[in-house]
Design a protein around this motif. Structure first.
Motif, PDB file in Angstrom:
ATOM      1  N   ARG A  39      -8.219   0.047   5.653  1.00 15.92           N
ATOM      2  CA  ARG A  39      -8.438   1.183   5.258  1.00 15.92           C
ATOM      3  C   ARG A  39      -9.477   1.662   4.520  1.00 15.92           C
ATOM      4  NH1 ARG A  39      -5.023   0.962  -0.093  1.00 15.92           N
ATOM      5  NH2 ARG A  39      -7.078  -0.636  -0.412  1.00 15.92           N
ATOM      6  N   TYR A  52      -5.712   5.384   6.616  1.00 11.00           N
ATOM      7  CA  TYR A  52      -4.344   4.252   6.253  1.00 11.00           C
ATOM      8  C   TYR A  52      -4.432   4.657   8.025  1.00 11.00           C
ATOM      9  CZ  TYR A  52      -4.016   3.980   1.630  1.00 11.00           C
ATOM     10  OH  TYR A  52      -3.859   4.140   0.068  1.00 11.00           O
ATOM     11  N   PHE A  74       2.398   6.761   8.120  1.00 12.12           N
ATOM     12  CA  PHE A  74       1.122   7.054   6.850  1.00 12.12           C
ATOM     13  C   PHE A  74      -0.734   7.692   8.498  1.00 12.12           C
ATOM     14  CE2 PHE A  74       2.197   2.432   6.639  1.00 12.12           C
ATOM     15  CZ  PHE A  74       1.610   2.289   4.541  1.00 12.12           C
ATOM     16  N   PRO A 115      -9.825   8.473   3.399  1.00  9.69           N
ATOM     17  CA  PRO A 115      -8.469   7.946   3.067  1.00  9.69           C
ATOM     18  C   PRO A 115      -7.785   8.546   4.171  1.00  9.69           C
ATOM     19  CG  PRO A 115      -8.543   9.281   1.315  1.00  9.69           C
ATOM     20  CD  PRO A 115      -9.960   9.891   2.104  1.00  9.69           C
ATOM     21  N   TYR A 116      -7.086   9.462   4.563  1.00  9.49           N
ATOM     22  CA  TYR A 116      -5.971  10.160   5.430  1.00  9.49           C
ATOM     23  C   TYR A 116      -6.473   9.273   6.687  1.00  9.49           C
ATOM     24  CZ  TYR A 116      -4.387  13.366   2.600  1.00  9.49           C
ATOM     25  OH  TYR A 116      -3.900  13.677   1.774  1.00  9.49           O
ATOM     26  N   THR A 167      -3.468   8.966  -2.576  1.00  3.34           N
ATOM     27  CA  THR A 167      -3.773  10.246  -1.567  1.00  3.34           C
ATOM     28  C   THR A 167      -2.972  11.429  -1.063  1.00  3.34           C
ATOM     29  OG1 THR A 167      -4.573   8.309   0.039  1.00  3.34           O
ATOM     30  CG2 THR A 167      -4.401   9.604   0.832  1.00  3.34           C
ATOM     31  N   TYR A 207       1.463   2.790  -3.486  1.00  2.93           N
ATOM     32  CA  TYR A 207      -0.473   3.534  -3.677  1.00  2.93           C
ATOM     33  C   TYR A 207      -1.133   4.680  -2.699  1.00  2.93           C
ATOM     34  CZ  TYR A 207      -5.199   2.500  -5.271  1.00  2.93           C
ATOM     35  OH  TYR A 207      -6.610   3.035  -5.779  1.00  2.93           O
ATOM     36  N   TYR A 208      -0.147   4.946  -1.471  1.00  9.65           N
ATOM     37  CA  TYR A 208      -1.122   5.864  -0.229  1.00  9.65           C
ATOM     38  C   TYR A 208      -0.179   6.730  -1.354  1.00  9.65           C
ATOM     39  CZ  TYR A 208       0.010   7.773   4.085  1.00  9.65           C
ATOM     40  OH  TYR A 208      -0.180   8.980   5.037  1.00  9.65           O
ATOM     41  N   GLN A 249      -2.246  -4.097  -5.623  1.00  3.93           N
ATOM     42  CA  GLN A 249      -3.610  -2.857  -6.157  1.00  3.93           C
ATOM     43  C   GLN A 249      -3.801  -2.087  -7.322  1.00  3.93           C
ATOM     44  OE1 GLN A 249      -5.377  -2.333  -2.786  1.00  3.93           O
ATOM     45  NE2 GLN A 249      -6.504  -1.331  -4.684  1.00  3.93           N
ATOM     46  N   VAL A 263       0.792  -0.601   0.449  1.00  2.00           N
ATOM     47  CA  VAL A 263       0.118   0.153   0.116  1.00  2.00           C
ATOM     48  C   VAL A 263       0.599   1.120   0.202  1.00  2.00           C
ATOM     49  CG1 VAL A 263      -1.967  -0.819   1.600  1.00  2.00           C
ATOM     50  CG2 VAL A 263      -0.275  -0.117   2.507  1.00  2.00           C
ATOM     51  N   LEU A 264       1.647   1.639   0.047  1.00  5.81           N
ATOM     52  CA  LEU A 264       3.097   2.654   0.634  1.00  5.81           C
ATOM     53  C   LEU A 264       3.505   3.362  -0.698  1.00  5.81           C
ATOM     54  CD1 LEU A 264       4.316   4.704   2.394  1.00  5.81           C
ATOM     55  CD2 LEU A 264       6.195   3.091   1.967  1.00  5.81           C
TER      56      LEU A 264
END
Length: 461
Positions: A183, A194, A110, A190-191, A51, A46-47, A270, A43-44
């Motif tokens: 998440r 995460y 995160f 989304p903040y 986001t 993608y984050y 993802q 996810v990092l």
């Protein structure tokens, strides 16, 4: 039995069958190692891109910087871990510090404040993730060194590492499937999603690490032994280990290449779910398809290794994974739920790709100690951790390069963007052809690994 060792002091190394308490306490550490390898890898990136609005190339640069830092510090931690073993009689102190610190920095990674500019967000994540990776190395490096010190027996090491990989596969499923689910409980923020994910994951990561630290043997150090080593000496020790151990070089190169392949697929999952399958939550199903076969078949790979040897079993697992990953290129022409079949096949192979090289590493360490009269398990563990994390990180970096080349569009918060056909093609190639090429190269390096059972237990042949 207690055997003196001029680099690591007296170490209690068992020739008998390991008790179950040792197996589960060692294995539970993979809740931490497997979770940390899985969730940021998934996810990092993608984050950062979807986001925080960080461009794909900058996201890749962040991962690269953190893993270069790993490569720099892991050999030092390995050397310091060896000397700590002499001074205190145990590697436990390093493992405990890592287990306490990692959850804190994981949450901070995160916890970027909403509304920050992408550049400021990138700096925040870079600093927090470097501290997080440093904490992980403090645990992982001595953790990797322990199997060579817990048992001398060839098959017992396979048994010990098979238990570890069972927990590892559970961790991958727990974090890979559960993390995105947590998440996604907050689709409008989304903040917050995460952050909640990171808090829950951090608690589990730290708990597994701290429980596992209790398995590190405690021995009485020799009072007259007070070795010290400079930074340069730690690196020289690592270079000497690489030069003198051909089996280690072959095994490490193989594992790094396969880490690149699996890291690229992990980071790309993802994107495949969102832009190819058109279902952001499909990433959870992908992980279930990957891990369910791995969880069921991990003990089987231990049986295969006992019958035909670890290195041959590793060959079979790698070839199967290569075929499965290459077949995913069909997503370019026919995206659909058939993807779960080759992913499940890859999962079955992945169990062997984890259990067998991990069981081969302590053989390499003990073989080197027998030939050269010194135990440098921590140094080997540091090099292994550096190679493993670098391979996984460069896989994610390779994904970000592909995304940038093919024109992937980043976004901030809940903003909606569309991706071009070229960007989606780049996602598919990053999930199939490129990992398959890395797997093919790993078969070449694996062919150079020539250590066999007779080299570890010659008295039984």
């Amino acid at each position: 039995m207690n055997e003196p060792n001029d680099a690591t002091g007296p170490i209690s190394v068992s020739r008998s069958r390991l008790p179950r308490s040792t197996l589960w306490r060692y294995g539970i550490g993979s809740l931490g190692t497997g979770g940390f390898a899985t969730l940021p890898g998934l996810v990092l990136v993608y984050y950062l891109t979807d986001t925080l609005g960080v461009t794909a190339l900058v996201a890749g640069l962040i991962l690269t910087i953190s893993k270069i830092w790993d490569v720099v510090i892991d050999p030092v931690i390995g050397g310091r871990s060896d000397f700590s073993l002499v001074r205190s009689g145990s590697r436990r102190r390093f493992m405990t510090i890592g287990g306490v610190a990692l959850p804190v920095f994981f949450v901070l990674t995160f916890a970027v404040v909403p509304g920050l500019a992408p550049a400021a967000s990138a700096i925040w994540v870079t600093v927090a993730f470097i501290l997080c990776a440093s904490s992980f190395s403090l645990f992982q490096v001595p953790y990797i060194a322990l199997p060579a010190e817990l048992t001398r027996r060839y098959d017992e090491r396979t048994r010990l590492l098979t238990w570890r990989v069972v927990v590892l596969t559970v961790a991958i499923l727990l974090f890979g499937a559960g993390g995105p689910l947590l998440r996604d409980l907050f689709p409008d923020d989304p903040y917050l999603g995460y952050l909640v994910m990171a808090i829950v994951a951090g608690v589990i990561l730290g708990t597994g690490m701290l429980l596992s630290s209790t398995v590190a043997p405690r021995n009485v150090p020799e009072p007259e032994t007070r070795p010290t080593a400079s930074l340069v000496q730690n690196y020289r020790g690592g270079i000497r280990a690489l030069i003198r151990s051909q089996p280690f070089r072959a095994l490490l190169a193989t594992y790094m290449l396969q880490g690149l392949a699996t890291g690229m697929m992990l980071a790309g999952a993802q994107y495949v779910a969102t832009w190819v399958l058109r279902s952001e939550t499909a990433v959870t199903l992908l992980f279930v398809a990957l891990i369910a076969p791995a969880l069921l078949l991990t003990p089987a790979w231990g049986g295969i290794a006992k019958r035909i040897g670890k290195e041959r079993g590793y060959w079979f697992a790698s070839i199967i994974f290569f075929i499965a990953s290459a077949s995913l290129v069909m997503l370019m022409w026919s995206p659909g739920w058939w993807i779960f079949v080759p992913v499940a096949v890859a999962g079955a192979a992945y169990a062997g790709m984890q259990a067998l090289p991990m069981a081969m590493l302590p053989d390499v360490i003990s073989h080197d100690a027998e030939r050269h009269g010194e135990g440098r398990a921590g140094v080997f563990g540091g090099l292994w951790t550096a190679g493993e994390t670098a391979g996984m990180a460069f896989g994610a970096t390779a994904l970000t390069i592909m995304l940038a080349i093919t024109g992937y569009q980043e976004s901030v918060g809940v903003a909606v963007v569309s991706q071009s056909d070229a960007a989606i093609t780049g996602i598919v190639l990053s999930f199939s052809v490129v990992p398959a090429i890395a797997m093919l190269l790993s078969l070449i390096t694996l062919s150079r690994y020539r250590l066999r059972r007779a080299d570890i237990e010659p008295e039984e042949n």
